[in-house]
Design a protein around this motif. Structure first.
Motif, short mmCIF file in Angstrom:
data_model
loop_
_atom_site.label_atom_id
_atom_site.label_comp_id
_atom_site.label_asym_id
_atom_site.label_seq_id
_atom_site.Cartn_x
_atom_site.Cartn_y
_atom_site.Cartn_z
N UNK A 46 -5.12 7.76 -12.03
CA UNK A 46 -6.41 7.13 -11.75
C UNK A 46 -6.55 5.78 -12.47
N UNK A 47 -6.09 5.72 -13.70
CA UNK A 47 -6.18 4.48 -14.46
C UNK A 47 -5.28 3.41 -13.83
N UNK A 48 -4.10 3.80 -13.46
CA UNK A 48 -3.17 2.86 -12.82
C UNK A 48 -3.77 2.31 -11.53
N UNK A 49 -4.38 3.19 -10.73
CA UNK A 49 -5.00 2.75 -9.47
C UNK A 49 -6.14 1.77 -9.76
N UNK A 50 -6.95 2.07 -10.77
CA UNK A 50 -8.06 1.18 -11.10
C UNK A 50 -7.55 -0.17 -11.60
N UNK A 51 -6.47 -0.16 -12.38
CA UNK A 51 -5.93 -1.41 -12.91
C UNK A 51 -5.41 -2.33 -11.82
N UNK A 52 -5.01 -1.77 -10.70
CA UNK A 52 -4.53 -2.61 -9.60
C UNK A 52 -5.62 -3.50 -9.04
N UNK A 54 -7.28 13.92 -3.82
CA UNK A 54 -8.25 13.48 -2.83
C UNK A 54 -8.58 12.00 -3.00
N UNK A 55 -8.69 11.54 -4.24
CA UNK A 55 -9.00 10.13 -4.48
C UNK A 55 -7.86 9.23 -4.02
N UNK A 56 -6.64 9.70 -4.17
CA UNK A 56 -5.50 8.91 -3.70
C UNK A 56 -5.61 8.70 -2.19
N UNK A 57 -5.85 9.77 -1.48
CA UNK A 57 -5.94 9.66 -0.02
C UNK A 57 -7.19 8.93 0.43
N UNK A 58 -8.31 9.13 -0.26
CA UNK A 58 -9.55 8.44 0.10
C UNK A 58 -9.43 6.93 -0.10
N UNK A 59 -8.61 6.52 -1.04
CA UNK A 59 -8.46 5.10 -1.34
C UNK A 59 -7.52 4.36 -0.40
N UNK A 60 -6.87 5.06 0.47
CA UNK A 60 -5.92 4.44 1.39
C UNK A 60 -6.58 4.18 2.74
N UNK A 61 -6.20 3.09 3.39
CA UNK A 61 -6.69 2.89 4.76
C UNK A 61 -6.28 4.06 5.64
N UNK A 96 0.83 -1.21 0.00
CA UNK A 96 0.00 0.00 0.00
C UNK A 96 0.86 1.26 0.00
N UNK A 97 1.91 1.25 0.79
CA UNK A 97 2.80 2.41 0.84
C UNK A 97 3.54 2.59 -0.48
N UNK A 98 3.94 1.49 -1.10
CA UNK A 98 4.61 1.58 -2.41
C UNK A 98 3.66 2.16 -3.44
N UNK A 99 2.40 1.71 -3.42
CA UNK A 99 1.41 2.26 -4.35
C UNK A 99 1.16 3.73 -4.06
N UNK A 100 1.06 4.08 -2.80
CA UNK A 100 0.86 5.48 -2.42
C UNK A 100 2.02 6.33 -2.92
N UNK A 101 3.24 5.87 -2.70
CA UNK A 101 4.43 6.61 -3.18
C UNK A 101 4.39 6.79 -4.70
N UNK A 102 4.04 5.72 -5.39
CA UNK A 102 3.98 5.76 -6.86
C UNK A 102 2.91 6.75 -7.33
N UNK A 103 1.74 6.69 -6.70
CA UNK A 103 0.64 7.59 -7.07
C UNK A 103 1.01 9.04 -6.78
N UNK A 104 1.58 9.29 -5.62
CA UNK A 104 1.95 10.66 -5.25
C UNK A 104 3.06 11.20 -6.15
#
Length: 151
Positions: A63-69, A136-143, A16-24
């Motif tokens: 957004x597309x990358x997050x959805x593809x996960x 906002x969607x990045x942060x909303x999608x994280x625990x 999750x942290x790796x995905x967050x870092x990548x998204x940010x």
């Protein structure tokens, strides 16, 4: 007798942290491109349009990358088509981008052409708002605990 269903695999905090870092990182790159486009809009509108368009692509790509996960079948490579398939606000963004995509194509066909000033201004404004939505969607999608670490 059927075997009990296996629990859904949980994503580790590290993943999750790796995905967050990548998204940010993708979001930060998009913001940087947008800021550079805003700075150059008065002196080099053609370059500014391209920079802002790349910022829009990068933000949508997050957004597309997050959805593809979370999908079994990946979304199309064309980011605007992928956003359409996501539906909701993402589909609205794809529709909103149609005239801007057409303007970019026109600029690619005519190297001496300048972008329409109204479209450039619109592109800057809409891309800025969209990047705020992506953030906002990045942060909303994280625990909650992971989002708190992101600040």
């Amino acid at each position: 007798m059927t075997a009990p269903a296996l629990p859904a695999p949980r994503t580790s905090a590290r993943t999750l942290m790796a995905h967050l870092d990548e998204d940010l990182a993708g979001l930060e790159r998009a913001r940087s491109l947008l800021a550079e486009g805003e700075r150059t809009a008065g002196t080099s509108p053609r370059e500014a349009f391209e920079l802002v368009h790349r910022a829009a692509l990068r933000g949508a790509g997050v957004l597309v990358q997050r959805a593809n996960r979370e999908r079994r079948r990946r979304l199309p490579l064309n980011v605007w088509t992928a956003l359409e398939r996501l539906g909701g606000e993402s589909a609205e963004r794809a529709v909103q981008m149609a005239p801007l995509v057409a303007e970019r194509a026109r600029l690619e066909r005519c190297p001496e052409a300048a972008p329409d000033p109204d479209l450039l201004r619109c592109h800057i404004e809409h891309t800025g708002r969209h990047l705020a939505v992506v953030s906002q969607q990045i942060l909303d999608g994280m625990p909650q605990g992971v989002a708190a670490l992101a600040g």
